[in-house]
Design a protein around this motif. Structure first.
Motif, PDB file in Angstrom:
ATOM      1  N   UNK A   1       0.834  -1.207   0.000  1.00 10.52           N
ATOM      2  CA  UNK A   1       0.000   0.000   0.000  1.00 10.52           C
ATOM      3  C   UNK A   1       0.860   1.245   0.000  1.00 10.52           C
ATOM      4  N   UNK A   2       0.313   2.299  -0.617  1.00 17.87           N
ATOM      5  CA  UNK A   2       0.961   3.613  -0.644  1.00 17.87           C
ATOM      6  C   UNK A   2      -0.082   4.661  -0.259  1.00 17.87           C
ATOM      7  N   UNK A   3       0.028   5.184   0.951  1.00 13.22           N
ATOM      8  CA  UNK A   3      -0.943   6.175   1.430  1.00 13.22           C
ATOM      9  C   UNK A   3      -0.847   7.483   0.659  1.00 13.22           C
ATOM     10  N   UNK A   4       0.298   7.730   0.009  1.00 12.29           N
ATOM     11  CA  UNK A   4       0.492   8.980  -0.739  1.00 12.29           C
ATOM     12  C   UNK A   4       0.350   8.779  -2.241  1.00 12.29           C
ATOM     13  N   UNK A   5      -0.222   7.682  -2.656  1.00 17.03           N
ATOM     14  CA  UNK A   5      -0.374   7.408  -4.091  1.00 17.03           C
ATOM     15  C   UNK A   5      -1.144   8.527  -4.795  1.00 17.03           C
ATOM     16  N   UNK A   6      -0.809   8.754  -6.048  1.00 20.09           N
ATOM     17  CA  UNK A   6      -1.474   9.775  -6.855  1.00 20.09           C
ATOM     18  C   UNK A   6      -2.437   9.068  -7.803  1.00 20.09           C
ATOM     19  N   UNK A   7      -3.681   9.551  -7.858  1.00 18.17           N
ATOM     20  CA  UNK A   7      -4.681   8.987  -8.756  1.00 18.17           C
ATOM     21  C   UNK A   7      -5.241  10.066  -9.679  1.00 18.17           C
ATOM     22  N   UNK A   8      -5.421   9.701 -10.930  1.00 15.24           N
ATOM     23  CA  UNK A   8      -6.067  10.576 -11.896  1.00 15.24           C
ATOM     24  C   UNK A   8      -7.130   9.760 -12.636  1.00 15.24           C
ATOM     25  N   UNK A   9      -8.083  10.441 -13.239  1.00 19.88           N
ATOM     26  CA  UNK A   9      -9.105   9.748 -14.008  1.00 19.88           C
ATOM     27  C   UNK A   9      -8.469   9.095 -15.227  1.00 19.88           C
ATOM     28  N   UNK A  10      -8.746   7.832 -15.388  1.00 22.85           N
ATOM     29  CA  UNK A  10      -8.126   7.075 -16.474  1.00 22.85           C
ATOM     30  C   UNK A  10      -8.722   7.471 -17.818  1.00 22.85           C
ATOM     31  N   UNK A  11      -7.856   7.695 -18.796  1.00 25.27           N
ATOM     32  CA  UNK A  11      -8.240   8.035 -20.167  1.00 25.27           C
ATOM     33  C   UNK A  11      -7.631   6.974 -21.087  1.00 25.27           C
ATOM     34  N   UNK A  12      -8.480   6.182 -21.732  1.00 27.44           N
ATOM     35  CA  UNK A  12      -7.998   5.060 -22.530  1.00 27.44           C
ATOM     36  C   UNK A  12      -7.120   5.496 -23.693  1.00 27.44           C
ATOM     37  N   UNK A  13      -7.285   6.720 -24.168  1.00 28.76           N
ATOM     38  CA  UNK A  13      -6.463   7.220 -25.271  1.00 28.76           C
ATOM     39  C   UNK A  13      -5.153   7.814 -24.770  1.00 28.76           C
ATOM     40  N   UNK A  14      -5.223   8.758 -23.870  1.00 25.51           N
ATOM     41  CA  UNK A  14      -4.021   9.461 -23.413  1.00 25.51           C
ATOM     42  C   UNK A  14      -3.169   8.662 -22.445  1.00 25.51           C
ATOM     43  N   UNK A  15      -3.741   7.625 -21.855  1.00 24.29           N
ATOM     44  CA  UNK A  15      -3.004   6.791 -20.902  1.00 24.29           C
ATOM     45  C   UNK A  15      -2.784   5.382 -21.445  1.00 24.29           C
ATOM     46  N   UNK A  16      -2.847   5.239 -22.768  1.00 21.80           N
ATOM     47  CA  UNK A  16      -2.661   3.917 -23.377  1.00 21.80           C
ATOM     48  C   UNK A  16      -1.277   3.352 -23.067  1.00 21.80           C
ATOM     49  N   UNK A  17      -0.258   4.206 -23.091  1.00 22.89           N
ATOM     50  CA  UNK A  17       1.122   3.800 -22.810  1.00 22.89           C
ATOM     51  C   UNK A  17       1.511   4.271 -21.411  1.00 22.89           C
ATOM     52  N   UNK A  18       2.227   3.433 -20.695  1.00 19.26           N
ATOM     53  CA  UNK A  18       2.678   3.728 -19.330  1.00 19.26           C
ATOM     54  C   UNK A  18       4.190   3.512 -19.250  1.00 19.26           C
ATOM     55  N   UNK A  19       4.859   4.391 -18.476  1.00 20.77           N
ATOM     56  CA  UNK A  19       6.312   4.271 -18.352  1.00 20.77           C
ATOM     57  C   UNK A  19       6.759   4.539 -16.918  1.00 20.77           C
ATOM     58  N   UNK A  20       7.730   3.739 -16.467  1.00 26.39           N
ATOM     59  CA  UNK A  20       8.420   3.948 -15.193  1.00 26.39           C
ATOM     60  C   UNK A  20       9.894   4.182 -15.493  1.00 26.39           C
ATOM     61  N   UNK A  21      10.508   5.143 -14.782  1.00 22.67           N
ATOM     62  CA  UNK A  21      11.927   5.415 -15.006  1.00 22.67           C
ATOM     63  C   UNK A  21      12.566   5.957 -13.737  1.00 22.67           C
ATOM     64  N   UNK A  22      13.891   5.796 -13.660  1.00 23.68           N
ATOM     65  CA  UNK A  22      14.661   6.274 -12.511  1.00 23.68           C
ATOM     66  C   UNK A  22      15.959   6.874 -13.023  1.00 23.68           C
ATOM     67  N   UNK A  23      16.345   8.035 -12.478  1.00 20.69           N
ATOM     68  CA  UNK A  23      17.525   8.736 -13.000  1.00 20.69           C
ATOM     69  C   UNK A  23      18.632   8.944 -11.974  1.00 20.69           C
ATOM     70  N   UNK A  24      18.584   8.197 -10.872  1.00 19.77           N
ATOM     71  CA  UNK A  24      19.595   8.355  -9.826  1.00 19.77           C
ATOM     72  C   UNK A  24      19.166   9.293  -8.728  1.00 19.77           C
ATOM     73  N   UNK A  25      18.099  10.050  -8.960  1.00 17.84           N
ATOM     74  CA  UNK A  25      17.580  10.978  -7.961  1.00 17.84           C
ATOM     75  C   UNK A  25      16.106  10.717  -7.679  1.00 17.84           C
ATOM     76  N   UNK A  26      15.332  10.564  -8.731  1.00 19.02           N
ATOM     77  CA  UNK A  26      13.889  10.402  -8.609  1.00 19.02           C
ATOM     78  C   UNK A  26      13.395   9.218  -9.435  1.00 19.02           C
ATOM     79  N   UNK A  27      12.182   8.800  -9.117  1.00 16.16           N
ATOM     80  CA  UNK A  27      11.440   7.888  -9.985  1.00 16.16           C
ATOM     81  C   UNK A  27      10.278   8.671 -10.574  1.00 16.16           C
ATOM     82  N   UNK A  28       9.873   8.268 -11.793  1.00 17.57           N
ATOM     83  CA  UNK A  28       8.854   9.007 -12.531  1.00 17.57           C
ATOM     84  C   UNK A  28       7.808   8.041 -13.079  1.00 17.57           C
ATOM     85  N   UNK A  29       6.566   8.481 -13.028  1.00 14.52           N
ATOM     86  CA  UNK A  29       5.451   7.783 -13.656  1.00 14.52           C
ATOM     87  C   UNK A  29       4.981   8.648 -14.828  1.00 14.52           C
ATOM     88  N   UNK A  30       5.032   8.122 -16.049  1.00 17.07           N
ATOM     89  CA  UNK A  30       4.675   8.875 -17.247  1.00 17.07           C
ATOM     90  C   UNK A  30       3.595   8.151 -18.030  1.00 17.07           C
TER      91      UNK A  30
END
Length: 278
Positions: free
Chosen positions: A110-139
């Motif tokens: 569980x993540x109490x600080x999770x971020x939620x947005x309304x799902x859009x089947x077109x704009x959210x069709x592709x999902x990406x996770x990445x890390x750059x040595x400082x942060x992690x990103x959800x795209x």
């Protein structure tokens, strides 16, 4: 150190590849997609072995087919990177009941600080996770090329510590409702070129066989020897005592025959004919 950036699969060969050796729950590779069934009360997922690293890496994919909410109260499609510690991981959840896309960094599931947005089947069709040595990103992206960042978080310590021990888990669950499936595709690749299916008509070009028509004439001493690599119809003439040696290069033309005729010249004066011939 196998970075998750190097994990690629477009699921086009119809076989669950060796990178997904920990898959479970009746998943299949069908129609150029990784299909994960949703059966009430059961988990199923495409899962790699624990051999990957998210630190300094990225991984993306698309979710072209999603299950129906049906009568379920918990119906989810997950894209998670999990650590060796059970319940600790980072990733996305598409909630089919609430129609929300959840960006989560879980501890104890569980993540109490999770971020939620309304799902859009077109704009959210592709999902990406990445890390750059400082942060992690959800795209997210509509096409796998143009990305929008949805959440940024300071890199959890386990990501740096869990070198070569992370796993990718593409799993689904429903608590109730109709049995259906979700599909994942194009892990770290935009290419779908490995499989081409279609119908059509065409003309086959073949080598033709022919009937040769030749005449060869020769004189001399010896025997008649004919050789040809095709079905030949020819006349071979030998006058007097002579030989004819012909092959497929003999001079074309002449009278068509189905055999070989020997035509001897008429007798001349001075010939001696001995008994019993007269």
């Amino acid at each position: 150190m196998p970075l998750l950036t190097t994990l690629q699969d477009n699921f086009n060969d119809g076989v669950i590849g060796p990178n997904w050796g920990d898959s479970y729950g009746g998943v299949s590779e069908t129609g150029g997609q990784a299909r994960v069934p949703l059966v009430a009360g059961a988990y199923a997922g495409y899962q790699t072995g624990r051999a990957w690293t998210l630190a300094g890496a990225s991984i993306y994919l698309k979710t072209p087919v999603l299950p129906a909410a049906s009568t379920g109260t918990d119906v989810g499609v997950h894209f998670m990177i999990t650590s060796p510690v059970e319940g600790t991981g980072i990733g996305f959840k598409i909630n089919r009941v609430t129609a929300k896309l959840r960006m989560q960094s879980n501890t104890d599931y569980f993540d109490a600080a999770a971020v939620e947005i309304t799902y859009d089947a077109t704009n959210h069709l592709w999902l990406r996770l990445r890390e750059d040595g400082t942060n992690v990103y959800w795209d997210t992206s509509p096409n796998g090329s143009t990305w929008t960042n949805r959440r940024t978080l300071a890199t959890p310590a386990w990501i740096t510590a869990a070198v070569d021990t992370c796993a990718v888990d593409l799993f689904c669950y429903r608590d109730a409702g109709v049995t259906d499936y979700a599909a994942y595709d194009n892990v770290n690749t935009l290419s779908d070129g490995a499989v081409v299916t279609g119908t059509g008509s065409g003309t086959m070009t073949t080598a033709a066989t022919g009937t040769a028509k030749r005449t060869a004439t020769g004189t001399g001493s010896g025997a008649l020897d004919t050789t040809t690599a095709v079905a030949a119809q020819a006349v071979y003439h030998a006058t007097g005592s002579g030989s004819v040696d012909t092959d497929a290069t003999a001079t074309a033309g002449g009278t068509d025959r189905n055999d070989v005729d020997f035509l001897l010249g008429r007798p001349h004066s001075g010939w001696v004919v001995s008994p019993p011939w007269r």
